[in-house]
Design a protein around this motif. Sequence first.
Motif, PDB file in Angstrom:
ATOM      1  N   THR A  11      41.585 -89.852   8.732  1.00 53.37           N
ATOM      2  CA  THR A  11      41.715 -88.392   8.697  1.00 53.37           C
ATOM      3  C   THR A  11      42.104 -87.849  10.063  1.00 53.37           C
ATOM      4  O   THR A  11      42.963 -86.959  10.177  1.00 53.37           O
ATOM      5  CB  THR A  11      40.397 -87.753   8.222  1.00 53.37           C
ATOM      6  OG1 THR A  11      40.064 -88.259   6.920  1.00 53.37           O
ATOM      7  CG2 THR A  11      40.522 -86.242   8.152  1.00 53.37           C
ATOM      8  N   ALA A  41      42.395 -89.463   2.949  1.00 52.75           N
ATOM      9  CA  ALA A  41      42.462 -88.960   4.321  1.00 52.75           C
ATOM     10  C   ALA A  41      43.557 -87.907   4.458  1.00 52.75           C
ATOM     11  O   ALA A  41      43.371 -86.874   5.119  1.00 52.75           O
ATOM     12  CB  ALA A  41      42.713 -90.119   5.285  1.00 52.75           C
ATOM     13  N   THR A  55      42.288 -84.790   2.847  1.00 50.55           N
ATOM     14  CA  THR A  55      41.237 -84.181   3.657  1.00 50.55           C
ATOM     15  C   THR A  55      41.840 -83.393   4.809  1.00 50.55           C
ATOM     16  O   THR A  55      41.417 -82.258   5.105  1.00 50.55           O
ATOM     17  CB  THR A  55      40.274 -85.254   4.185  1.00 50.55           C
ATOM     18  OG1 THR A  55      39.690 -85.953   3.082  1.00 50.55           O
ATOM     19  CG2 THR A  55      39.175 -84.648   5.034  1.00 50.55           C
ATOM     20  N   ALA A  56      42.831 -83.967   5.470  1.00 51.50           N
ATOM     21  CA  ALA A  56      43.504 -83.261   6.559  1.00 51.50           C
ATOM     22  C   ALA A  56      44.159 -81.979   6.042  1.00 51.50           C
ATOM     23  O   ALA A  56      44.083 -80.921   6.686  1.00 51.50           O
ATOM     24  CB  ALA A  56      44.542 -84.168   7.212  1.00 51.50           C
TER      25      ALA A  56
END
Length: 286
Positions: free
Chosen positions: A15, A176, A179-180
């Motif tokens: 991430t 990831a 999520t970013a």
Amino acid sequence: MIIVTGATGKLGRRTVERLLERVPAKRVGVSVRDPRKAQDLADRGVRVRQGSFDDPASLVHAFEGAEQLLLVSLDRTGEECVSGHRTAIDAAVKAGVGRILYTSQMGAAHDSHFQACRDHARTEDLLRATGLPWTALRNGFYAASALQFLESARHTGDIALPADGTVTWTGHDDLAEATAAILLEEGRFEGATPPLTGPAALDFGTVAEIASQATGRPFTRTVVPDDAFREQVLAHGAPAPIADLMLSIFAAARNGEFTAVDSTLAELIGREPTAFRTQLERAWAE
């Protein structure tokens, strides 16, 4: 500033890398148990601070100035897990964090057959009680877990595991990236997200067919009784709580707790999530 815990682990590190592709390093900070393992991030301009879930004061310092905190769930279970999360959440409140994002799991529920999902549900309750803006990332079951279950079958050709149900195995890289994206679109999700899942729910019978297609070798699926599987795990040196935890994954799968397939992950990353066959091929090629 966005602060990420567990930034030397599988999901946290990925991430951070996705964030650094999209924002200046000075906007990213990490809280890690051992700053030496994050020295390369410090060299790139990321703020690295030592933070231990067993040391509340260190977390308050590590979280200082965070507009958003990504709290990556601990690799613990039961009260030890929830207590660590409580410490981190309390530290976030004390540090004045603006929003907390937490890596929960699809199937998070107080009555789940899987201990980790019960821990996630209790942690979500703690987040709800803070009064802060929060987001629980209901991540699909990590494909890395399926690959661990398949490790012996990789050599024997027989997937000998307890009876299961379909599971939407999902890749760390895709999660990831999502999520970013969520961190950079602050406030997109309030509370729990929809399930962030891979493209298909599979049982290990189907996984055997996928493994056969991917390798050109025959793979079979043998159902091992729960008691016999538990004894095998214990015989390999695992403590009883770990054996029980592993078994509970299959019980939850049989109960349909990980079977949802949702389009939200694809929408977040702008493409179809990586298929399990691709993940298997990559892992077994290494």
